[in-house]
Design an enzyme around this catalytic site. Structure first.
Site, PDB file in Angstrom:
ATOM      1  N   ARG A 245       1.163  -1.399   0.072  1.00  0.00           N
ATOM      2  CA  ARG A 245      -0.001  -0.086  -0.012  1.00  0.00           C
ATOM      3  C   ARG A 245       0.796   0.759  -0.134  1.00  0.00           C
ATOM      4  NH1 ARG A 245      -4.789   2.359   3.661  1.00  0.00           N
ATOM      5  NH2 ARG A 245      -6.580   0.535   2.246  1.00  0.00           N
TER       6      ARG A 245
ATOM      7  N   GLN B  56     -10.528  -3.822  -2.532  1.00  0.00           N
ATOM      8  CA  GLN B  56     -11.665  -2.880  -2.067  1.00  0.00           C
ATOM      9  C   GLN B  56     -12.710  -3.024  -2.815  1.00  0.00           C
ATOM     10  OE1 GLN B  56     -12.209  -0.722   0.590  1.00  0.00           O
ATOM     11  NE2 GLN B  56     -14.069  -1.114   0.104  1.00  0.00           N
TER      12      GLN B  56
ATOM     13  N   ASP C 259     -16.771   8.586  -1.194  1.00  0.00           N
ATOM     14  CA  ASP C 259     -16.012   7.607  -0.261  1.00  0.00           C
ATOM     15  C   ASP C 259     -14.684   9.247  -0.024  1.00  0.00           C
ATOM     16  OD1 ASP C 259     -13.339   7.306   0.342  1.00  0.00           O
ATOM     17  OD2 ASP C 259     -12.618   6.963  -1.856  1.00  0.00           O
TER      18      ASP C 259
ATOM     19  N   CYS D  33     -16.257   2.395   1.096  1.00  0.00           N
ATOM     20  CA  CYS D  33     -14.891   2.016   1.691  1.00  0.00           C
ATOM     21  C   CYS D  33     -14.782   2.459   2.605  1.00  0.00           C
ATOM     22  CB  CYS D  33     -13.844   2.579   0.419  1.00  0.00           C
ATOM     23  SG  CYS D  33     -13.227   3.844   0.337  1.00  0.00           S
TER      24      CYS D  33
ATOM     25  N   ARG E 175     -14.504  -7.336   3.073  1.00  0.00           N
ATOM     26  CA  ARG E 175     -12.450  -7.081   2.397  1.00  0.00           C
ATOM     27  C   ARG E 175     -11.775  -8.116   2.702  1.00  0.00           C
ATOM     28  NH1 ARG E 175      -9.835  -2.739   2.501  1.00  0.00           N
ATOM     29  NH2 ARG E 175      -8.502  -3.473   0.972  1.00  0.00           N
TER      30      ARG E 175
HETATM   31  N1  NVA Z   1     -10.000   6.930  -1.646  1.00  0.00           N
HETATM   32  C1  NVA Z   1      -9.327   6.533  -0.521  1.00  0.00           C
HETATM   33  C2  NVA Z   1      -9.464   5.638   0.085  1.00  0.00           C
HETATM   34  C3  NVA Z   1      -9.027   5.080   0.964  1.00  0.00           C
HETATM   35  C4  NVA Z   1      -9.118   3.917   1.364  1.00  0.00           C
HETATM   36  C5  NVA Z   1      -7.801   7.141   0.214  1.00  0.00           C
HETATM   37  O1  NVA Z   1      -7.228   6.965  -1.690  1.00  0.00           O
HETATM   38  O2  NVA Z   1      -7.830   7.834   0.611  1.00  0.00           O
HETATM   39  N1   CP Z   2     -11.220   1.031   3.503  1.00  0.00           N
HETATM   40  C1   CP Z   2      -9.565   1.056   3.306  1.00  0.00           C
HETATM   41  O1   CP Z   2      -9.400   0.275   2.416  1.00  0.00           O
HETATM   42  O2   CP Z   2      -9.148   1.165   4.593  1.00  0.00           O
HETATM   43  P1   CP Z   2      -7.696   1.132   5.298  1.00  0.00           P
HETATM   44  O3   CP Z   2      -7.441   2.234   5.379  1.00  0.00           O
HETATM   45  O4   CP Z   2      -8.503   1.362   6.845  1.00  0.00           O
HETATM   46  O5   CP Z   2      -7.634  -0.172   5.050  1.00  0.00           O
END
Ligand code: NVA
Ligand code: CP
Length: 309
Positions: free
Chosen positions: A102, A132, A224, A265, A293
């Site tokens: 990530r 997701q 989101d 999400c 998830r």
């Molecule tokens: N669009 C958001 C999703 C978080 C799960 C982000 O990238 O912060």
């Molecule tokens: N939805 C999601 O990816 O949540 P986190 O950022 O907590 O992993």
């Protein structure tokens, strides 16, 4: 069927492969007995950005079946600092059965996949959040029946990783998708071109609009955060742009249906992209979505590690 594959985006998955993962997720979710399918396996969990759901889903899904997950933040591991990413990838590939990443750049997860020789999972980048949206489609199928032909409306930042991932998965699976967003936040044309081409085979309708009337008849409304991780500096401008697009009771009622579900999400900023009333209300399915998830990520790891039969 998917042994050895990485998941970086859904662009290189066929509709049949995505369906396979959805059906496997349902099977995995129904299995209550303790299995040890990841026994003897190791998983590297690399994080440049924070996470609750994604980290916990990978870690618990893998660990509860006997696997050994190792959490590595950028404070712990060289990720392009002092050592090239290619070299880190090759070393991790010698020690781990699979890698989750990530972070910011899609190029990073691509290099990990190209050089490690093991399955690599994109747990969110600036461009895509593929695990997701698999959980999102599973949630729609559980709550509304077959997803093909259902109408999902994503409301908010149409260029973000979640919206972009929905464009790909919905257009491949025949889910009608509307992105409801101001024109300055429309998804990029190159990605939409892919979406339209998949949609022409699947029968999906892909609509980009700024008109909130587009929620009429929708099976699910999805939002989101207005500023994604890494975009904190743009928060004030986003608030101004997206204020008319808050998912509140009034917008839920514009669907003309009382059984439209609400998805997010998470994490959510209540009072910004969604009102507290809607996220806490009877149409909200966000906790089922969060739980899913874990099941979808477990299915993905089983399939790509060749442990699915
Ligand atoms: N669009 C958001 C999703 C978080 C799960 C982000 O990238 O912060
Ligand atoms: N939805 C999601 O990816 O949540 P986190 O950022 O907590 O992993």
């Amino acid at each position: 069927m998917l042994k050895g594959r990485s998941l970086l985006t859904w662009l290189d998955y066929t509709p049949e492969e995505i369906r396979y993962l959805l059906e496997l997720s349902k099977k995995v979710k129904a299995q209550k007995e303790a299995l040890r399918r990841f026994s003897g396996k190791t998983l590297a969990l690399l994080f440049e950005k924070r996470s609750t759901r994604t980290r916990c889903a990978f870690e618990t899904a893998f660990g509860e079946e006997g696997g050994h997950p190792v959490f590595l933040s950028t404070d712990d591991i060289q990720l392009g600092a002092k050592e090239s990413l290619e070299d880190t990838a090759r070393v991790l590939g010698r020690m781990f059965s699979a890698i989750q990443f990530r972070g910011f750049k899609q190029a990073t997860v691509q290099i990990l996949a190209d050089y490690s020789g093991v399955p690599v999972y994109n747990g969110l980048t600036d461009d895509f959040h593929p695990t997701q949206v698999l959980a999102d489609i599973l949630t729609i199928e559980e709550q509304c029946g077959a997803s093909t032909g259902k109408h999902l409306v994503f409301i908010g930042d149409g260029r973000n990783n979640v919206a972009r991932s929905l464009v790909v998965i919905c257009s491949k699976l025949g889910v009608h998708l509307t992105i409801l967003t101001p024109p300055s936040l429309n998804p990029d044309p190159a990605l939409l071109a892919h979406g339209h081409s998949y949609a022409s085979s699947s029968g999906s309708r892909l609509t980009i609009t700024a008109d909130t009337a587009a929620v009429a008849g929708a099976d699910a409304l999805y939002t989101d955060v207005w500023a994604s991780m890494g975009e904190e500096a743009q928060k004030a401008q986003r608030m101004r742009l997206l204020k008319p697009y808050q998912v509140n009771q009034q917008l839920m009622e514009k669907t003309g249906r009382s059984d439209t579900i609400f998805l997010h999400c998470l994490p959510a900023v209540k009072g910004e992209e969604v009102s507290a009333e809607v996220i806490e209300g009877p149409q909200s399915r966000v906790w089922d979505e969060a739980e899913n998830r874990k099941h979808t990520i477990k299915a993905l790891m089983l399939a790509t590690l060749g442990l699915d039969n």
